[in-house]
Design an enzyme around this catalytic site. Structure first.
Site, PDB file in Angstrom:
ATOM      1  N   LYS A 144       2.694  17.289  -1.287  1.00  0.00           N
ATOM      2  CA  LYS A 144       2.922  18.143  -2.455  1.00  0.00           C
ATOM      3  C   LYS A 144       3.923  19.240  -2.122  1.00  0.00           C
ATOM      4  O   LYS A 144       4.894  19.456  -2.867  1.00  0.00           O
ATOM      5  CB  LYS A 144       1.581  18.748  -2.896  1.00  0.00           C
ATOM      6  CG  LYS A 144       1.572  19.274  -4.308  1.00  0.00           C
ATOM      7  CD  LYS A 144       0.204  19.878  -4.657  1.00  0.00           C
ATOM      8  CE  LYS A 144      -0.856  18.820  -4.827  1.00  0.00           C
ATOM      9  NZ  LYS A 144      -2.219  19.382  -4.913  1.00  0.00           N
ATOM     10  N   ARG A 173      -3.217  25.534  -3.894  1.00  0.00           N
ATOM     11  CA  ARG A 173      -3.355  24.084  -4.046  1.00  0.00           C
ATOM     12  C   ARG A 173      -3.362  23.359  -2.705  1.00  0.00           C
ATOM     13  O   ARG A 173      -2.519  23.596  -1.847  1.00  0.00           O
ATOM     14  CB  ARG A 173      -2.183  23.538  -4.877  1.00  0.00           C
ATOM     15  CG  ARG A 173      -1.819  24.394  -6.060  1.00  0.00           C
ATOM     16  CD  ARG A 173      -0.525  23.952  -6.741  1.00  0.00           C
ATOM     17  NE  ARG A 173      -0.575  22.605  -7.264  1.00  0.00           N
ATOM     18  CZ  ARG A 173       0.501  21.967  -7.724  1.00  0.00           C
ATOM     19  NH1 ARG A 173       1.693  22.552  -7.681  1.00  0.00           N
ATOM     20  NH2 ARG A 173       0.379  20.754  -8.200  1.00  0.00           N
ATOM     21  N   GLY A 232      -7.546  13.894  -5.902  1.00  0.00           N
ATOM     22  CA  GLY A 232      -8.832  14.421  -6.347  1.00  0.00           C
ATOM     23  C   GLY A 232      -9.843  14.684  -5.241  1.00  0.00           C
ATOM     24  O   GLY A 232     -10.970  15.085  -5.511  1.00  0.00           O
ATOM     25  N   MET A 246      -9.500  16.850  -2.555  1.00  0.00           N
ATOM     26  CA  MET A 246      -9.554  18.228  -2.063  1.00  0.00           C
ATOM     27  C   MET A 246      -9.434  19.200  -3.232  1.00  0.00           C
ATOM     28  O   MET A 246      -9.300  18.795  -4.370  1.00  0.00           O
ATOM     29  CB  MET A 246      -8.446  18.442  -1.045  1.00  0.00           C
ATOM     30  CG  MET A 246      -8.674  17.628   0.215  1.00  0.00           C
ATOM     31  SD  MET A 246      -7.437  17.960   1.458  1.00  0.00           S
ATOM     32  CE  MET A 246      -5.985  17.340   0.683  1.00  0.00           C
ATOM     33  N   ARG A 275       5.544  12.815  -6.843  1.00  0.00           N
ATOM     34  CA  ARG A 275       5.331  11.974  -5.654  1.00  0.00           C
ATOM     35  C   ARG A 275       5.641  10.536  -6.050  1.00  0.00           C
ATOM     36  O   ARG A 275       5.681  10.204  -7.246  1.00  0.00           O
ATOM     37  CB  ARG A 275       3.885  12.090  -5.160  1.00  0.00           C
ATOM     38  CG  ARG A 275       2.896  11.618  -6.189  1.00  0.00           C
ATOM     39  CD  ARG A 275       1.462  11.771  -5.727  1.00  0.00           C
ATOM     40  NE  ARG A 275       0.601  11.640  -6.900  1.00  0.00           N
ATOM     41  CZ  ARG A 275      -0.541  12.277  -7.076  1.00  0.00           C
ATOM     42  NH1 ARG A 275      -0.990  13.119  -6.174  1.00  0.00           N
ATOM     43  NH2 ARG A 275      -1.253  12.087  -8.163  1.00  0.00           N
ATOM     44  N   HIS A 306     -17.004 -19.258   6.307  1.00  0.00           N
ATOM     45  CA  HIS A 306     -16.513 -20.578   5.879  1.00  0.00           C
ATOM     46  C   HIS A 306     -16.116 -20.541   4.411  1.00  0.00           C
ATOM     47  O   HIS A 306     -15.043 -21.018   4.024  1.00  0.00           O
ATOM     48  CB  HIS A 306     -17.599 -21.631   6.119  1.00  0.00           C
ATOM     49  CG  HIS A 306     -17.207 -23.006   5.698  1.00  0.00           C
ATOM     50  ND1 HIS A 306     -17.486 -23.500   4.448  1.00  0.00           N
ATOM     51  CD2 HIS A 306     -16.508 -23.966   6.335  1.00  0.00           C
ATOM     52  CE1 HIS A 306     -16.997 -24.729   4.350  1.00  0.00           C
ATOM     53  NE2 HIS A 306     -16.400 -25.036   5.494  1.00  0.00           N
ATOM     54  N   SER A 335      -0.387 -24.307  19.533  1.00  0.00           N
ATOM     55  CA  SER A 335      -0.714 -23.652  18.273  1.00  0.00           C
ATOM     56  C   SER A 335      -1.908 -22.750  18.544  1.00  0.00           C
ATOM     57  O   SER A 335      -2.952 -23.218  18.996  1.00  0.00           O
ATOM     58  CB  SER A 335      -1.046 -24.697  17.212  1.00  0.00           C
ATOM     59  OG  SER A 335      -1.417 -24.055  16.026  1.00  0.00           O
ATOM     60  N   CYS A 364      -2.263 -20.952  13.732  1.00  0.00           N
ATOM     61  CA  CYS A 364      -2.835 -21.660  12.593  1.00  0.00           C
ATOM     62  C   CYS A 364      -4.190 -21.092  12.209  1.00  0.00           C
ATOM     63  O   CYS A 364      -4.917 -21.685  11.452  1.00  0.00           O
ATOM     64  CB  CYS A 364      -2.961 -23.141  12.905  1.00  0.00           C
ATOM     65  SG  CYS A 364      -4.088 -23.481  14.264  1.00  0.00           S
ATOM     66  N   TYR A 391       6.553 -20.221  14.224  1.00  0.00           N
ATOM     67  CA  TYR A 391       6.032 -20.271  12.861  1.00  0.00           C
ATOM     68  C   TYR A 391       4.629 -19.695  12.774  1.00  0.00           C
ATOM     69  O   TYR A 391       3.939 -19.542  13.782  1.00  0.00           O
ATOM     70  CB  TYR A 391       6.034 -21.722  12.335  1.00  0.00           C
ATOM     71  CG  TYR A 391       5.030 -22.623  13.009  1.00  0.00           C
ATOM     72  CD1 TYR A 391       3.715 -22.690  12.549  1.00  0.00           C
ATOM     73  CD2 TYR A 391       5.385 -23.408  14.106  1.00  0.00           C
ATOM     74  CE1 TYR A 391       2.785 -23.513  13.165  1.00  0.00           C
ATOM     75  CE2 TYR A 391       4.457 -24.225  14.730  1.00  0.00           C
ATOM     76  CZ  TYR A 391       3.154 -24.278  14.249  1.00  0.00           C
ATOM     77  OH  TYR A 391       2.236 -25.071  14.866  1.00  0.00           O
TER      78      TYR A 391
END
Ligand code: ADP
Ligand code: MG
Ligand code: MG
Length: 916
Positions: free
Chosen positions: A38, A109, A118, A120, A359, A481, A807, A874, A894
């Site tokens: 702020k 503030r 909201g 503080m 902001r 699962h 993998s 994977c 990958y």
């Protein structure tokens, strides 16, 4: 640096206060750590010439000091620093703090580095007392206004600084109670109808209530008021709400908050005054329209607090065209300056506009995408910046089915919310409750939408999951699962919903703490994005993108979000270096993965192929065979199924790489559980019931996940491996004969020593050679291994000799490295996270320090032996943005994830490359 400078810099006192006023400021937007968001943005707005009421920011370092020194302040802060800064404000405005004739009023503030909306406290109208209020009344010629400010101030101060507030939510706020009583006595409804005399009375009653309840007197001295307010702002950094919020958002406690002191401007001084909040674009859709709300003759939080119903910003255009024009100009200035969508707070005092906050605005996923692409087209940002603006999870929101928001809200208000579980598979689903897979399949065949409700799921439930709209489980976590398979299938899933208690026998589900009982066939709705479980049905639809890509029911030109999605994916593919594959077992899953941009299959789990219809029977016969001959007979029944499965998969994927994992799970997962089923199986196999039952008991393992599974299966029963490899190679040969060149990647699971891989690889090569010879068709193939046992990671150099690829199976690798069962960790992981043992659940996001280190080591060792060793992961982690970033850095080729996560992984990979 010359010595004189060093010594002089030692003597210079640290700067704790940063002033701002119209046109110039000591801080700027880059100083968020010191000034809070702020404060930094107030300074920035002042610097670019926007109308900001003058003030100053007390830095976060004062807050840290405060906590490090038993709630005290740096020397001279209140004696000289603050009074000096106040003087600048007084001079700018020609008012004096505490002056009975012409008093300066201020707001105090809070404002931390990261916005904590909201959480503080803030205090308005500070500086009023019985004398200054008269000065304000005279100066403004508006006594009612002055007393309204005073009333608000005493209330806020009484609450925030002196601590008069209801002990819990059920009790009424004491100030509200007084106000309501007065209004009732006078027979008025709105605050605005209260006159000066009434407000005076209310102030008196407020002060009395404060003294009675807290034993503390409301302070008259403005300087004392100020010191109390600054203390309260710092204290609010550690209130319970703020602590909880910080924990949820990974904000460290040591940051502290700044405290902004700012001259008041008044939106409550009459009908040409007002206050409002706005977004420079629509935060829900991203559309380039000014979006906000305001109230005339109101102050501060009135708009948000819902005391009166605010008006849409378009009304301001009608009612105060001049102010609107100014505000709209500021909207443009801010967007051009910040090159982003901003969230602003403003106040109009007697026809003059003031900016009180700005902001970067929070936005939904669809809005984030649209804004990024639009801003690129408007020339505000480039494509790289556009990619960096979008959190991968926001993209995910665009792919999920959706509820009609209004209908859902109405249902919740009507008391239909049953419980909340984990938001394991995002999206919206509605349908009829089914407690088992068989019924689910049956019901869906009759054209009903089904929600599969299970205590937890196992591979047997796959077919039920596949036909369901959504899956609800009582137990299990985000990587259970149910959650894992649901995401792979793109199903909605709410997991671990402990408030439900499911009884399969009775075919019903109870909701804890209520009388509600739901039965099979009852309608239920799941919001997998929020975890909400709602009674009854709710209208849903597939997202536009899925309608275009997967269903083919919508034309791209009829999908407003399509163009944005397409553009973003094009950019992502331009910058990413990781390849993205998908985990898929069936041709339809593979096809879906392709439409989402998958470049191959990183994991095909063959076990899921053994559950349908006849197959499970043959599988069971194979497992329970008494000798090799019987086993071979059973296996030969499975061969054609497997071959067709692989053929379909290869055909769909064309010449893209497909990695097939040999059978992995413990065999008991395939066996029947109930006596009745065992009886039926025994009959079919023509064997005595007792014998089959005994064989099943023989297979029992105390710890099946560490038991006879993975490559151990094939070493003990080579016939299984031979059959699978034969099926793979025959399918590949057939495609080769049809003119399609496929290069299967055969993957050996659960290897921990190089010998295991060597033995299995030899068998694979032998089988493959004989198929090739028999078919007269040359087919290339690769043999590789999962690295999922820590020993394999540590001995990667030896293992690499027999492997074309690795993998990383990060699910098991995480389980075994941490010695932590994934499926049972739900009990303690939440409290582990509270204690900061792990920043994130290690089954969702790779534990970089531990598991990640093993992967990096193994990758380096493997490539030291074989520089062109292909590397990928994977596990479920393949779709987690932070894990994708890790894989990029670790130099993998990958990542492979569930089909619906592919777009997210593409974006995450591009962001990782851009941040690198
Ligand atoms: P929050 O961080 O909770 O939004 P703020 O510090 O922004 O708290 O204050 C809340 C509201 O109080 C602001 O939106 C604004 O309307 C009002 N307010 C704060 N400072 C002033 C001021 N100097 N003059 C007028 N109104 C103010
Ligand atoms: Mg605010
Ligand atoms: Mg595994």
């Amino acid at each position: 640096m010359p010595t004189s400078e060093i010594s002089s810099s030692k003597n210079v006192r640290k700067q704790y206060i940063y002033k701002f006023s119209g046109g110039r400021a000591e801080g700027d937007a880059s100083m968020k750590n010191l000034l809070g968001g702020k404060g930094a943005n107030l300074a920035e707005m002042a610097n670019i010439g926007l109308p900001v009421p003058p003030g100053f920011t007390i830095s976060t370092e004062v807050c840290t000091w405060y906590y490090e020194h038993q709630q005290s302040y740096p020397e001279n802060l209140f004696e000289s620093d603050i009074p000096e800064a106040l003087r600048s404000v007084e001079e700018a405005l020609g008012k004096k703090f505490g002056d009975p004739e012409n008093p300066l009023l201020i707001s105090v503030r809070s404002g931390a580095r990261a916005s904590m909306p909201g959480m503080m406290d803030t205090i308005l109208n500070l500086g009023l007392n019985d004398r200054t209020v008269e000065g304000l009344a005279a100066k403004s010629s508006n006594p009612r206004f002055a007393w309204d400010c005073y009333r608000r101030f005493v209330q806020m101060y009484g609450d925030v600084v002196l601590g008069l507030r209801p002990a819990d939510k059920k009790q009424k706020d004491p100030f509200e109670e007084i106000l309501e009583a007065e209004k009732e006595k006078l027979g008025v409804r709105e605050d605005t109808e209260l006159g000066t005399t009434e407000l005076q009375e209310i102030v008196r009653l407020y002060k009395k209530a404060i003294l009675e309840h807290t034993g503390r007197t409301f302070p008259d001295d403005p300087h004392e008021q100020l010191q109390g307010a600054v203390g309260a702002v710092f204290e609010s950094w550690n209130n319970e709400r703020a602590q909880v919020y910080r924990r949820l958002n990974h904000i460290p406690g040591y940051w502290g908050t700044a405290c902004n002191v700012q001259a008041m401007v008044f939106g409550n001084m009459g009908e040409d005054c007002g206050t409002g909040v706005a977004f420079t674009r629509d935060a829900a859709t991203g559309e380039n329209v000014f979006y906000g709300e305001f109230l005339m003759n109101a102050q501060g939080e009135d708009v948000v607090a819902g005391i009166r119903t605010p008006l849409e910003i378009a009304r301001l255009k009608e009612e105060k065209p001049e102010i609107y024009r100014q505000l709209d100009g500021i909207r443009t200035t801010l967007e051009q300056h910040y090159r982003d969508m901003m969230d602003i707070e403003f106040t109009i005092e007697s026809g003059t506009l003031y900016m009180l906050q700005c902001r970067v605005g929070k936005r939904t996923g669809p809005a984030a995408l649209k804004i990024a692409v639009d801003m690129f087209r408007e020339g505000l940002i480039d494509d790289r910046e556009a990619l960096l603006r979008i959190e991968p999870e926001q993209l995910n929101q665009l792919l999920r089915p959706v509820f009609d928001m209004k209908e859902k809200q109405a249902a919740i208000e009507a008391g239909r919310l049953l419980a909340k579980g984990l938001n394991a598979g995002p999206g919206a689903a509605t349908g009829k409750i089914c407690f088992n897979a068989t019924d689910a399949a049956e019901l869906s065949r009759r054209g009903e939408a089904v929600i599969l409700v299970r205590i937890e799921t196992s591979p047997e439930d796959i077919k039920g999951m596949a036909v369901s709209e959504g899956i609800l489980t009582e137990r299990g976590g985000m990587t259970s699962h149910a959650a894992l398979v649901a995401r792979q299938m793109g199903k909605v899933c709410v997991a671990g919903c402990g408030a439900l208690s499911i009884d399969y026998q009775k075919g019903e589900m109870r909701v804890e703490g209520s009388e509600i009982v739901l039965r099979e066939g009852d309608d239920i709705s799941l919001d997998g994005t929020t975890g909400e479980v709602i009674a009854g049905s709710l209208p849903t639809r597939n997202s536009e993108i899925v309608e275009v890509l997967v269903d083919g029911t919508r034309k791209p030109e009829d999908a407003p979000s399509w163009e944005v999605y397409r553009q973003l994916m094009e950019w992502a593919d331009r910058y990413r270096r990781l390849q993205i594959r998908a985990n898929a077992d069936q041709p339809d899953q593979a096809a879906t993965a392709l439409t989402f941009g998958a470049e191959g299959i990183g994991l095909c789990r063959t076990e899921h192929m053994f559950f349908g219809g006849e197959r499970i029977q043959a599988m069971r016969e194979m497992i329970l065979a008494d000798n090799l001959e019987e086993r071979n007979t059973a296996i030969q029944k499975l061969l054609p199924y497997q071959r067709d499965d692989f053929y379909g998969l290869f055909r769909t994927m064309g010449s893209r790489p497909v990695t097939i994992r040999l059978l992995d799970p413990p065999l008991h997962e395939f066996l029947p559980g109930s006596d009745e089923e065992i009886m039926r199986l025994a009959l079919k196999m023509g064997k005595p019931y007792e014998h089959v039952k005994e064989r099943i008991a023989d297979l029992h393992e105390f710890n099946p996940m560490l038991g006879l599974r993975g490559c151990r299966l094939g070493i003990l029963h080579p016939e299984i491996t031979i059959m699978q490899v034969q099926a793979i190679m025959e399918a590949a040969c057939r495609l080769r004969q049809e003119g399609l060149e496929v290069v299967p990647e055969i993957m050996v699971p659960l290897v921990s020593t190089h010998r295991e891989l060597e033995i299995t690889a030899e068998l694979i090569h032998k089988t493959a050679r004989s198929v090739v010879a028999e078919q007269w068709t040359g087919v290339r193939y690769l043999v590789g291994t999962m690295i999922e046992v820590p020993r394999a990671a540590i001995t990667s150099a030896e293992i690499a000799r027999a492997a074309d690829f690795f993998s990383y199976g990060t699910n098991d690798l995480t389980q075994m490295t941490l010695g932590m069962s994934r499926d049972d960790s739900g009990q303690y992981l939440p409290s582990y996270q509270q204690h900061d043992v792990f920043a994130r659940n290690p089954f969702e996001s790779i534990d970089i320090a531990g598991v990640g280190k093993l992967i990096s080591m193994s990758a380096a060792d493997g490539r030291s032996v074989k520089p062109d060793l292909k590397l990928g992961i994977c596990g479920e982690h393949g779709g987690d943005p932070a894990s994708v970033e890790f894989c990029h850095k670790a130099g993998l080729n990958y990542v492979s994830c569930s089909p619906y996560r592919v777009p997210v992984a593409r974006l995450a990979a591009a962001r990782a490359a851009l941040l690198d």
